[in-house]
Scaffold this motif. Structure first.
Motif, short mmCIF file in Angstrom:
data_model
loop_
_atom_site.label_atom_id
_atom_site.label_comp_id
_atom_site.label_asym_id
_atom_site.label_seq_id
_atom_site.Cartn_x
_atom_site.Cartn_y
_atom_site.Cartn_z
N GLN A 103 4.29 33.67 -29.11
CA GLN A 103 5.69 34.11 -29.16
C GLN A 103 6.57 33.01 -28.59
O GLN A 103 6.22 32.37 -27.59
CB GLN A 103 5.88 35.39 -28.33
N VAL A 104 7.69 32.79 -29.24
CA VAL A 104 8.64 31.80 -28.71
C VAL A 104 9.83 32.54 -28.11
O VAL A 104 10.14 33.67 -28.48
CB VAL A 104 9.12 30.83 -29.81
N ALA A 105 10.46 31.88 -27.15
CA ALA A 105 11.54 32.53 -26.40
C ALA A 105 12.85 32.46 -27.18
O ALA A 105 13.72 31.63 -26.91
CB ALA A 105 11.69 31.87 -25.03
N ASP A 106 12.98 33.36 -28.13
CA ASP A 106 14.18 33.42 -28.96
C ASP A 106 15.13 34.43 -28.31
O ASP A 106 15.26 35.57 -28.75
CB ASP A 106 13.80 33.85 -30.38
N ILE A 278 10.40 34.57 -34.24
CA ILE A 278 9.97 34.99 -32.90
C ILE A 278 8.46 34.88 -32.69
O ILE A 278 8.00 34.89 -31.55
CB ILE A 278 10.43 36.43 -32.58
N TYR A 279 7.69 34.75 -33.78
CA TYR A 279 6.24 34.65 -33.65
C TYR A 279 5.72 33.31 -34.11
O TYR A 279 6.33 32.61 -34.93
CB TYR A 279 5.54 35.74 -34.47
N THR A 280 4.58 32.95 -33.59
CA THR A 280 3.84 31.78 -34.03
C THR A 280 2.38 32.06 -33.72
O THR A 280 2.08 32.90 -32.87
CB THR A 280 4.31 30.49 -33.31
N VAL A 281 1.47 31.42 -34.42
CA VAL A 281 0.05 31.50 -34.09
C VAL A 281 -0.49 30.09 -34.21
O VAL A 281 -0.89 29.65 -35.28
CB VAL A 281 -0.71 32.47 -35.03
N SER A 282 -0.48 29.38 -33.10
CA SER A 282 -0.79 27.95 -33.16
C SER A 282 -1.32 27.44 -31.81
O SER A 282 -0.97 27.97 -30.76
CB SER A 282 0.49 27.18 -33.53
#
Length: 325
Positions: A103-106, A278-282
């Motif tokens: 998760q990124v801080a959006d 808002i999401y990432t999988v990395s």
């Protein structure tokens, strides 16, 4: 005898594959905030089960609870553990590893439309709503105010709460400003708010890089990884499949949210529309570098202590997942 040994070896190999395919994993997530969207879609789509895993989902009412549960051995994988608490336990040497950025801080800093606060500098001496202490949001907010605006921790009052509670505090004028997720702001059009800053812009001032800070991470229990070789990569493969499916099927995301959180259709669709941001999988080298930089920023404002060992950031399951369809 030789033929018997070959047959025995083949049988053992077959059994080992079967046990790996049937590996049980207990997956935990916060049943609110950003975690709800990914968690509910992950469950509804049975992405982990499609990888041959036996899954038990455990939901928690508190943002820091999944990390605490893992420390107690109650779950094996947290899909969106707070980056702040995850980095803290990693530096403490607890037997768990960060295996993904998820998760990124959006988030935006907002005030009521009629507020006299017009810029970030005006937040000195004010009550600011943010996620509870120990969360990545709280640590990032403090770092922004201290590093970018020269404030001390005593120059502002942190008021903790989840997003819905903070929005309520803001509407009732019990706080002067709040750090809210963009998804929350999108779900509250009736609350007239004005943006005075964004996490992405403020974080760039600190790091000199355009990437937003990591808000949530995939946290995995080391003992489970050791006991279930091959299964961690399947978990990551399930996460990657869910992420890609969510990008392509916003209606599916909305339906999962409506079913899991009793969310009205319009709100669920507004939430789902933000999936890509808002999401990432990395867990690429750039993600590892970002997490290391984030640890140092958190450490500089007292949010974490000690040293972050390289072994706490484990990209091996992510790399292995690339070979799984």
């Amino acid at each position: 005898m030789k033929k018997f040994n070959i047959l025995a070896t083949a049988l053992a190999f077959t059994l080992s594959i079967g046990s790996a395919e049937a590996a049980k994993v207990r997956i935990g997530y916060w049943s609110s905030g950003v975690s709800l969207g990914f968690g509910s879609f992950l469950e509804a789509g049975k992405f982990m089960e499609k990888q041959g895993l036996e899954v038990e989902y455990v939901k928690f009412p508190d943002v820091n609870a999944p990390t605490k549960a893992m420390a107690a051995g109650a779950i094996d994988f947290a899909i969106g553990a707070s980056a702040g608490s995850a980095l803290s336990v990693a530096s403490d040497g607890l037997p768990m590893s960060i295996v993904l950025a998820t998760q990124v801080a959006d988030l935006d800093f907002v005030v009521l439309a009629e507020s006299p606060v017009t810029k970030m500098e005006d937040l000195k001496g004010k009550k600011i709503g943010m996620s509870p202490a120990g969360s990545a949001t709280a640590a990032i907010t403090s770092a922004i105010l201290i590093k970018n605006y020269g404030m001390a921790a005593s120059d502002f009052q942190a008021v903790p709460g989840n997003d819905s509670r903070l929005a309520q505090f803001l509407a009732q004028k019990e706080i002067d400003a709040a750090a809210l997720r963009t998804v929350t702001i999108a779900l509250l059009p009736e609350l007239k708010m004005r943006k005075i800053g964004t996490f992405r812009e403020e974080w760039k001032k600190i790091t000199g890089k355009d990437a937003p800070p990591v808000l949530g991470v995939g946290l995995m229990r080391d003992a489970w990884m050791k006991d279930n070789p091959g299964a961690p990569a399947k978990v990551i493969a399930g996460m990657r499949s869910a992420f890609e499916a969510g990008k392509a099927d916003k209606d599916g995301v909305a339906k999962a949210l409506m079913a899991a959180g009793n969310i009205p259709e319009a709100d669920a669709k507004a939430y789902a529309a933000l999936w890509d941001g808002i999401y990432t999988v990395s867990m690429e080298p750039a993600d590892i570098a970002s997490l290391k930089a984030e640890f140092e920023v958190f450490k500089s404002v007292g949010a974490v202590k000690g040293t972050l060992p390289d072994s706490a950031l484990n990209a091996a399951p992510y790399e292995a997942s690339k070979a799984i369809k």
